[in-house]
Scaffold this motif. Structure first.
Motif, PDB file in Angstrom:
ATOM      1  N   PHE A   1      83.416 -21.592  34.195  1.00 45.11           N
ATOM      2  CA  PHE A   1      84.195 -20.930  35.244  1.00 45.11           C
ATOM      3  C   PHE A   1      83.472 -19.727  35.850  1.00 45.11           C
ATOM      4  N   LEU A   2      83.017 -18.801  35.023  1.00 41.94           N
ATOM      5  CA  LEU A   2      82.353 -17.599  35.543  1.00 41.94           C
ATOM      6  C   LEU A   2      81.079 -17.927  36.320  1.00 41.94           C
ATOM      7  N   PRO A   3      80.147 -18.744  35.784  1.00 44.76           N
ATOM      8  CA  PRO A   3      78.966 -19.096  36.586  1.00 44.76           C
ATOM      9  C   PRO A   3      79.328 -19.820  37.886  1.00 44.76           C
ATOM     10  N   SER A   4      80.344 -20.657  37.847  1.00 43.65           N
ATOM     11  CA  SER A   4      80.766 -21.384  39.043  1.00 43.65           C
ATOM     12  C   SER A   4      81.300 -20.431  40.107  1.00 43.65           C
ATOM     13  N   VAL A   5      82.091 -19.461  39.690  1.00 44.84           N
ATOM     14  CA  VAL A   5      82.627 -18.463  40.631  1.00 44.84           C
ATOM     15  C   VAL A   5      81.491 -17.652  41.240  1.00 44.84           C
ATOM     16  N   ILE A   6      80.529 -17.265  40.425  1.00 45.67           N
ATOM     17  CA  ILE A   6      79.377 -16.503  40.929  1.00 45.67           C
ATOM     18  C   ILE A   6      78.579 -17.362  41.918  1.00 45.67           C
ATOM     19  N   TRP A   7      78.319 -18.604  41.567  1.00 44.83           N
ATOM     20  CA  TRP A   7      77.562 -19.527  42.423  1.00 44.83           C
ATOM     21  C   TRP A   7      78.252 -19.718  43.767  1.00 44.83           C
ATOM     22  N   PHE A   8      79.583 -19.734  43.763  1.00 41.15           N
ATOM     23  CA  PHE A   8      80.360 -19.932  44.984  1.00 41.15           C
ATOM     24  C   PHE A   8      80.504 -18.640  45.800  1.00 41.15           C
ATOM     25  N   SER A   9      80.660 -17.504  45.123  1.00 42.51           N
ATOM     26  CA  SER A   9      81.116 -16.283  45.791  1.00 42.51           C
ATOM     27  C   SER A   9      80.033 -15.346  46.302  1.00 42.51           C
ATOM     28  N   PHE A  10      78.909 -15.274  45.640  1.00 41.54           N
ATOM     29  CA  PHE A  10      77.919 -14.264  46.007  1.00 41.54           C
ATOM     30  C   PHE A  10      77.230 -14.608  47.326  1.00 41.54           C
ATOM     31  N   PRO A  11      77.255 -13.700  48.291  1.00 42.68           N
ATOM     32  CA  PRO A  11      76.616 -13.956  49.587  1.00 42.68           C
ATOM     33  C   PRO A  11      75.133 -14.304  49.479  1.00 42.68           C
ATOM     34  N   ALA A  12      74.420 -13.658  48.565  1.00 43.59           N
ATOM     35  CA  ALA A  12      72.987 -13.946  48.413  1.00 43.59           C
ATOM     36  C   ALA A  12      72.764 -15.395  47.974  1.00 43.59           C
ATOM     37  N   LEU A  13      73.627 -15.891  47.113  1.00 47.15           N
ATOM     38  CA  LEU A  13      73.506 -17.285  46.672  1.00 47.15           C
ATOM     39  C   LEU A  13      73.898 -18.249  47.785  1.00 47.15           C
ATOM     40  N   ASN A  14      74.862 -17.865  48.597  1.00 47.94           N
ATOM     41  CA  ASN A  14      75.223 -18.683  49.766  1.00 47.94           C
ATOM     42  C   ASN A  14      74.042 -18.781  50.737  1.00 47.94           C
ATOM     43  N   ARG A  15      73.368 -17.653  50.969  1.00 43.18           N
ATOM     44  CA  ARG A  15      72.183 -17.653  51.848  1.00 43.18           C
ATOM     45  C   ARG A  15      71.077 -18.520  51.261  1.00 43.18           C
ATOM     46  N   PHE A  16      70.857 -18.390  49.953  1.00 40.80           N
ATOM     47  CA  PHE A  16      69.838 -19.187  49.267  1.00 40.80           C
ATOM     48  C   PHE A  16      70.097 -20.683  49.483  1.00 40.80           C
ATOM     49  N   ARG A  17      71.343 -21.113  49.262  1.00 40.37           N
ATOM     50  CA  ARG A  17      71.664 -22.541  49.428  1.00 40.37           C
ATOM     51  C   ARG A  17      71.435 -22.991  50.857  1.00 40.37           C
ATOM     52  N   LYS A  18      71.812 -22.143  51.798  1.00 41.36           N
ATOM     53  CA  LYS A  18      71.656 -22.507  53.210  1.00 41.36           C
ATOM     54  C   LYS A  18      70.178 -22.569  53.601  1.00 41.36           C
ATOM     55  N   GLU A  19      69.401 -21.552  53.227  1.00 42.77           N
ATOM     56  CA  GLU A  19      67.974 -21.500  53.589  1.00 42.77           C
ATOM     57  C   GLU A  19      67.176 -22.632  52.950  1.00 42.77           C
ATOM     58  N   LYS A  20      67.473 -22.922  51.684  1.00 41.30           N
ATOM     59  CA  LYS A  20      66.720 -23.949  50.944  1.00 41.30           C
ATOM     60  C   LYS A  20      67.348 -25.331  51.066  1.00 41.30           C
ATOM     61  N   GLN A  21      68.450 -25.427  51.800  1.00 44.18           N
ATOM     62  CA  GLN A  21      69.203 -26.683  51.924  1.00 44.18           C
ATOM     63  C   GLN A  21      69.500 -27.253  50.534  1.00 44.18           C
ATOM     64  N   TYR A  22      69.982 -26.378  49.682  1.00 44.75           N
ATOM     65  CA  TYR A  22      70.279 -26.686  48.292  1.00 44.75           C
ATOM     66  C   TYR A  22      71.774 -26.941  48.172  1.00 44.75           C
ATOM     67  N   SER A  23      72.159 -28.115  47.775  1.00 36.23           N
ATOM     68  CA  SER A  23      73.573 -28.476  47.684  1.00 36.23           C
ATOM     69  C   SER A  23      74.300 -27.625  46.651  1.00 36.23           C
ATOM     70  N   TYR A  24      75.494 -27.227  46.981  1.00 37.05           N
ATOM     71  CA  TYR A  24      76.371 -26.502  46.057  1.00 37.05           C
ATOM     72  C   TYR A  24      76.573 -27.316  44.780  1.00 37.05           C
ATOM     73  N   TYR A  25      76.576 -28.619  44.906  1.00 35.75           N
ATOM     74  CA  TYR A  25      76.874 -29.501  43.785  1.00 35.75           C
ATOM     75  C   TYR A  25      75.660 -29.816  42.905  1.00 35.75           C
ATOM     76  N   ARG A  26      74.521 -29.181  43.172  1.00 37.19           N
ATOM     77  CA  ARG A  26      73.344 -29.340  42.305  1.00 37.19           C
ATOM     78  C   ARG A  26      73.365 -28.358  41.138  1.00 37.19           C
ATOM     79  N   PHE A  27      74.170 -27.319  41.228  1.00 39.14           N
ATOM     80  CA  PHE A  27      74.281 -26.338  40.145  1.00 39.14           C
ATOM     81  C   PHE A  27      74.872 -27.035  38.914  1.00 39.14           C
ATOM     82  N   TYR A  28      74.431 -26.652  37.715  1.00 39.80           N
ATOM     83  CA  TYR A  28      74.792 -27.407  36.508  1.00 39.80           C
ATOM     84  C   TYR A  28      76.302 -27.547  36.309  1.00 39.80           C
TER      85      TYR A  28
END
Length: 140
Positions: free
Chosen positions: A94-121
């Motif tokens: 739960f906590l890692p998932s919330v961080i992966w979803f919520s942090f703006p820097a991680l959102n930018r990372f996924r967008k820039e690298k075209q990294y799917s949200y669903y690739r996170f463990y």
């Protein structure tokens, strides 16, 4: 028999997240939100722009609640994770998932690298479990 074992497992092994999920459900039921049962879990709509699972409680935004079955399968995978991990679900998933979803820097990372949200463990494992237990395709 399986149904009672699932219920006992939820009450004892998954107590913390189910207590939180029940409190969340009570709050939204008082607001007259829709809900139904799905494979031993309670699925409720809410007025947020995201979906989450807390033990055997699944909360989905109103659009996904009605129209997005693959997302339900994914969220049900989180319910299965909760069964496997018990109270460890909160720090491990739960906590890692919330961080992966919520942090703006991680959102930018996924967008820039075209990294799917669903690739996170946490999300990849939920997809795998949802598909395995429901025999339906989850969101990718």
């Amino acid at each position: 028999m399986k149904k009672y074992l699932f219920l006992l497992l939820q009450i004892i092994w998954c107590f913390p997240q189910n207590l939180i999920g029940l409190a969340m459900l009570c709050f939204f039921l008082f607001r007259k939100e829709e809900h139904y049962c799905f494979r031993g879990a309670v699925v409720a709509s809410w007025d947020r722009d995201c979906c989450t699972s807390m033990g055997c409680f699944i909360f989905m935004d109103r659009h996904s609640f009605r129209h997005h079955r693959p997302l339900l399968i994914h969220e049900y995978g989180h319910t299965i994770q909760s069964c496997f991990l018990g109270w460890l679900y909160l720090p491990v998933i739960f906590l890692p998932s919330v961080i992966w979803f919520s942090f703006p820097a991680l959102n930018r990372f996924r967008k820039e690298k075209q990294y799917s949200y669903y690739r996170f463990y946490t999300e990849r494992w939920a997809n795998h479990l949802g598909e395995k237990f429901c025999k339906e395709k989850p969101i990718t």
